[in-house]
Design a protein around this motif. Sequence first.
Motif, PDB file in Angstrom:
ATOM      1  N   ASP A 165       0.831  -1.209   0.000  1.00 29.72           N
ATOM      2  CA  ASP A 165       0.000   0.000   0.000  1.00 29.72           C
ATOM      3  C   ASP A 165       0.863   1.257   0.000  1.00 29.72           C
ATOM      4  O   ASP A 165       0.559   2.236  -0.683  1.00 29.72           O
ATOM      5  N   GLU A 212       2.279   1.864  -3.336  1.00 27.65           N
ATOM      6  CA  GLU A 212       1.270   2.425  -4.240  1.00 27.65           C
ATOM      7  C   GLU A 212       1.116   3.929  -4.007  1.00 27.65           C
ATOM      8  O   GLU A 212       1.077   4.709  -4.948  1.00 27.65           O
ATOM      9  N   GLY A 254       4.074   5.571  -5.316  1.00 33.35           N
ATOM     10  CA  GLY A 254       4.284   5.327  -6.741  1.00 33.35           C
ATOM     11  C   GLY A 254       5.647   4.728  -7.029  1.00 33.35           C
ATOM     12  O   GLY A 254       6.368   5.205  -7.908  1.00 33.35           O
ATOM     13  N   THR A 281       8.366   0.925  -6.317  1.00 33.35           N
ATOM     14  CA  THR A 281       8.402  -0.525  -6.068  1.00 33.35           C
ATOM     15  C   THR A 281       8.587  -0.790  -4.566  1.00 33.35           C
ATOM     16  O   THR A 281       8.956   0.110  -3.806  1.00 33.35           O
TER      17      THR A 281
END
Lengths: 284, 203
Positions: free
Chosen positions: B92, B95, B98, B100
């Motif tokens: 999360d 994400e 943005g 890895t």
Amino acid sequence: MSDAVLEVLATGPLVTVQDRGRPGHAHLGVPRSGALDAAAHALAQRLVGNEPGAAGLEVLMGGLTVRLTEDRWVAVTGAEVPLRLGDRAVPTGRALRLPTHTPLTLGTPLRGARSHLAVSGGLVVDPVLGSRSTDTLSGLGPPPVRTGDRLPVGVPAGVPAAVEVPPAPPSGTLRLHPGPRADWCDGDPVDLLVRGAWTCGPDSDRVGLRLEGGTLPRARTDELASEGVLLGAVQLPPGGRPVVFLADHPTTGGYPVVAVVEPADLWRCAQLRPGDPVRFSRAR
Amino acid sequence: MTGPPAYRVVPCGPAALLVEVSDAPAALSLAEHLRAGLGATDVVPGARTVLVDGTERAPVEEALRRWDPATGTDPGPLVEVPVVYDGADLADVAEVWGCTLREVVERHTSLELVSAFCGFAPGFAYLSGAPEEWAVPRLASPRPRVPAGSVALADTWSAVYPTASPGGWRLLGRTDLALWDTRRTPPALLAPGTRVVFREVRA
């Protein structure tokens, strides 16, 4: 060194060891803790000849039976509770000689909620950060007292006080000062609290007196950066239902403090039962 | 002296004051200044404030006049926290950022953070110093139990849970380090002012 032990034969809803708490560690995230009705705790210690920092038991809604393995003076203060020494009714608010192995029983309070039991010599469970208080929020100090516990009692340091009449309680309200974030409430929070009809919520505990009877409107809904909070702070969570922070309160919080209860009135919060009216007034 | 004052004093009842300052480093600096000089019961830094409990207003005002917000604080001790980065919210956070999973670990271990203040639980330190654009929201509903030693993020703060408790922070990983030990002085490993670096270790 004393080999005396306080044996716990029965407990009510919550019995904890309390002294004057562990102030001075709030910046490490350590709550102050300590007896909720500090005046009643201090009186009980005085009555049995202990130092004011000695530890005793805080008993919520009675139900406690104890006995001692050595004769000691004991005193019970705070809530108006039926008290029995063996099968004899005895008064609260004065020093009583408790003979070895004689049970002392606290019934259900007629008025108030919390009793404080002192034993000459004090309870000498291991201190944590200078205090023997049970902190129900952070888990510091001894765990809550259970039936079968054997609590060590210290050597008596003084003589019991002559019967001492507690001072007459001041007016029956919680006097309020404006809080640092009063402007986060839509309207004057002290005024709204004074005019409201509040009761002590059933989820009130050593962390906070949770008020029922309405909500205070928020003027701002953005996030407040976490800041230090103090004993007696009236915190306003997003739902609008105010909470008065008591001894085991967290040391920082992200909800605005809109009012502060006069420290001298905080003992009243210890004696409120769920459903009891809570009345506020404006501090002078 | 010109310009606006660096602080504002707000009363909290008869025996406490809240001093508002510009940011967490200023709060830490002021808290150290006031703790040394006042004899207050408690001096509690927050994200942008210092609570001074158990003192009158006049000595606080006097001490504030002697405080130079530009001085900052002496660098505290440096603690290296070994972390196994296998937390439940790693994906999360990747994400939100943005990037890895590997980059989350690289970013988190690249920071030197400072314990700004403690709260929530004994020894729970709010570690500041992550950039604003790495802010992550708290969970919508907190987990009922976060294990002791969990390394977590919320907003721009990092923290390590000293004891098991409920919690709404995003879990990145875990450490074996003892964050809280009452036999130690101070018992909090990450007391305010401590510098903190996270280092990745294998499980």
